[in-house]
Scaffold this active site. Structure first.
Site, mmCIF file in Angstrom:
data_model
loop_
_atom_site.group_PDB
_atom_site.id
_atom_site.type_symbol
_atom_site.label_atom_id
_atom_site.label_comp_id
_atom_site.label_asym_id
_atom_site.label_seq_id
_atom_site.Cartn_x
_atom_site.Cartn_y
_atom_site.Cartn_z
ATOM 1 C CG ASP A 1 43.722 31.728 55.949
ATOM 2 O OD1 ASP A 1 44.214 30.638 56.134
ATOM 3 O OD2 ASP A 1 43.034 31.709 54.987
ATOM 4 N NE ARG B 1 50.111 40.906 37.956
ATOM 5 C CZ ARG B 1 50.299 40.208 39.063
ATOM 6 N NH1 ARG B 1 49.135 40.126 39.716
ATOM 7 N NH2 ARG B 1 51.449 40.051 39.710
#
Length: 442
Positions: free
Chosen positions: A82, A170
């Site tokens: 990938d 976050r």
């Protein structure tokens, strides 16, 4: 031994190194709900200021990877490869890279994302193709990878769920911009895909999240060393994003660009070089070739001989898209009602491009999201974008705009003109700014 989240937070707050068990307990608790959002917020802020060692980054990444399903491709009979890009404008590399690698004997279970900020998303491009399933069930996903050689889909809810929880925290606590946390977020999802090898494309420039080559190198080194530490052969190329990579920016337009690339009808030179270089390194990492130059030649033959285009068409049809998409893509992709040239205010050579501004102009047209829940207009954007070094004048426009209405067309054209700087001579910038392989162990 009793695990207390506050002890982990305090230890990291004080600048001490966490061990693997502490990190894994914390992430497991986050996924299960026993670690509360305010505790995760405090942990993220402690990491933001104190950072993490390489061992801590590996432990955080693997704990997040293991918070859900980890795919197994050991039955494929070849390496599962990938690629991940840190994001840019006109970056449609995945659409060509996956079928090229498949044509070279690899299997590519590519799990991709949607657009983020000014950068385009691979899934949004595939959503422009009628019928294509970006969220197939696991049976169809595995069938496509095994029979076709590649499948490009979206992240499922059971892959690295801890990352989704922590990223959401976050995002609202100003702790996104930390290399340790960025590394774990990117890699936990990729490693959950069960890969044998991964090639990274870390962008630097006006259209990248990392503006300088130094920033990009720091992130690339972290990603490469953590991924290898987690058991996946990984390398990175640092590539230039001071101008759009393809001559198109916008979902359906980038799909057209990719199909024309695969069939040989039109190939942007910079795009071809990035695609083939990334393919070459991936083939070496996956042990399908021993040397980068031979691997690049193999990838080039798979592209130029038409095999990659055939595989792309097969992937599209297997995942629900039109069976004749390669041959008749123009009949299947929606066309915007307004299409016209955008000319510069003056004449001269393109000396610089504010690439982020080009991406924002696509968002103004509706081709990206201002908020996560916003719909995307797949037909809009720009094509025939001129690169740095091109000479613009009355007969050579900056680009061709594809718009839904006159209001957005006018505003996007204004932004595009402002993004292009003209002068007498263009600077020469290397396309590949560096390559990062794992640190040699002593």
């Amino acid at each position: 031994m009793v695990f207390l989240p506050q002890e982990v937070i305090a230890k990291k707050r004080d600048g001490l190194e966490l061990d693997e068990a502490e990190i894994r307990h914390f992430i497991n608790g986050l996924t299960a709900g026993s670690v509360k959002p305010e505790q995760a917020s405090a942990f993220a802020m402690a990491v933001y200021f104190r950072d993490m060692t390489l061992d801590e980054r590996i432990a955080l990444t693997t704990a997040m990877r293991d918070s859900g399903t980890v795919l197994d491709w050991s039955d494929l009979g070849g390496p599962a490869l990938d690629k991940h890009s840190t994001g840019g404008v006109g970056d449609n590399v995945s659409l060509m890279l996956a079928p090229i690698l498949a044509a070279c004997g690899a299997f590519v279970p590519m799990i991709s994302g949607r657009g983020l900020g000014h950068t385009g998303g691979t899934l949004d491009k595939f959503d422009a193709i009628p019928g294509y399933q970006t969220a197939p069930d696991n049976t169809l996903f595995r069938k496509t990878v095994k029979e076709v050689g590649c499948a490009i889909i979206g992240q499922t809810n059971d892959l690295a769920p801890a990352d989704k929880i922590l990223y959401g925290i976050r995002d609202v606590t100003a702790t996104v911009e930390n290399i340790s946390l960025i590394t774990a977020s990117i890699l936990s999802k990729k490693l959950a895909a069960g890969l044998d090898a991964l090639i990274l494309d870390v962008k630097a420039g006006t259209g990248a999240f990392m503006q300088t080559a130094t920033e990009a190198q720091s992130l690339a080194e972290s990603l490469v060393n953590v991924a290898n530490g987690a058991g996946v052969a990984t390398a990175a190329l640092i590539t230039d994003m001071n101008e759009p990579l393809a001559s198109a920016a916008g979902n359906a337009l980038e799909v057209v660009n990719a199909v024309e690339f695969l069939t040989g009808a039109h190939q942007d030179e910079r795009l071809r070089n990035v695609v083939l270089d990334l393919c070459a390194h991936a083939l070496v990492l996956g042990k399908l070739e021993s040397h980068v130059e031979e691997a690049r030649q193999k990838a080039s033959l798979a592209l130029d001989g038409g095999k990659a285009a055939e595989i792309f068409g097969h992937m599209v049809s297997t995942l629900g898209g039109p069976a004749d998409f390669i041959e008749r893509f123009d009949d299947h992709l929606e066309e915007a009602p307004i299409i016209r040239d955008v000319h510069a205010d003056g004449e001269g050579v393109v000396t610089g491009i504010d690439t982020k501004a080009v991406g924002m102009a696509v968002i103004v047209l509706g081709g990206g999201r201002r908020a996560p829940s916003d719909p995307v207009d797949y037909a809009v954007g720009f094509d025939r974008l001129q690169p740095i070094g091109a000479r613009l004048g009355p007969k050579t426009p900056i680009a061709r705009i594809h718009a839904r209405d006159e209001t957005t067309a006018s505003e996007a054209a204004r932004r595009l003109r402002e993004a292009y700087q003209l002068g007498d001579a263009a600077p020469v910038t290397p396309l590949i700014l560096g390559q990062i392989y794992p640190e040699a162990k002593s």
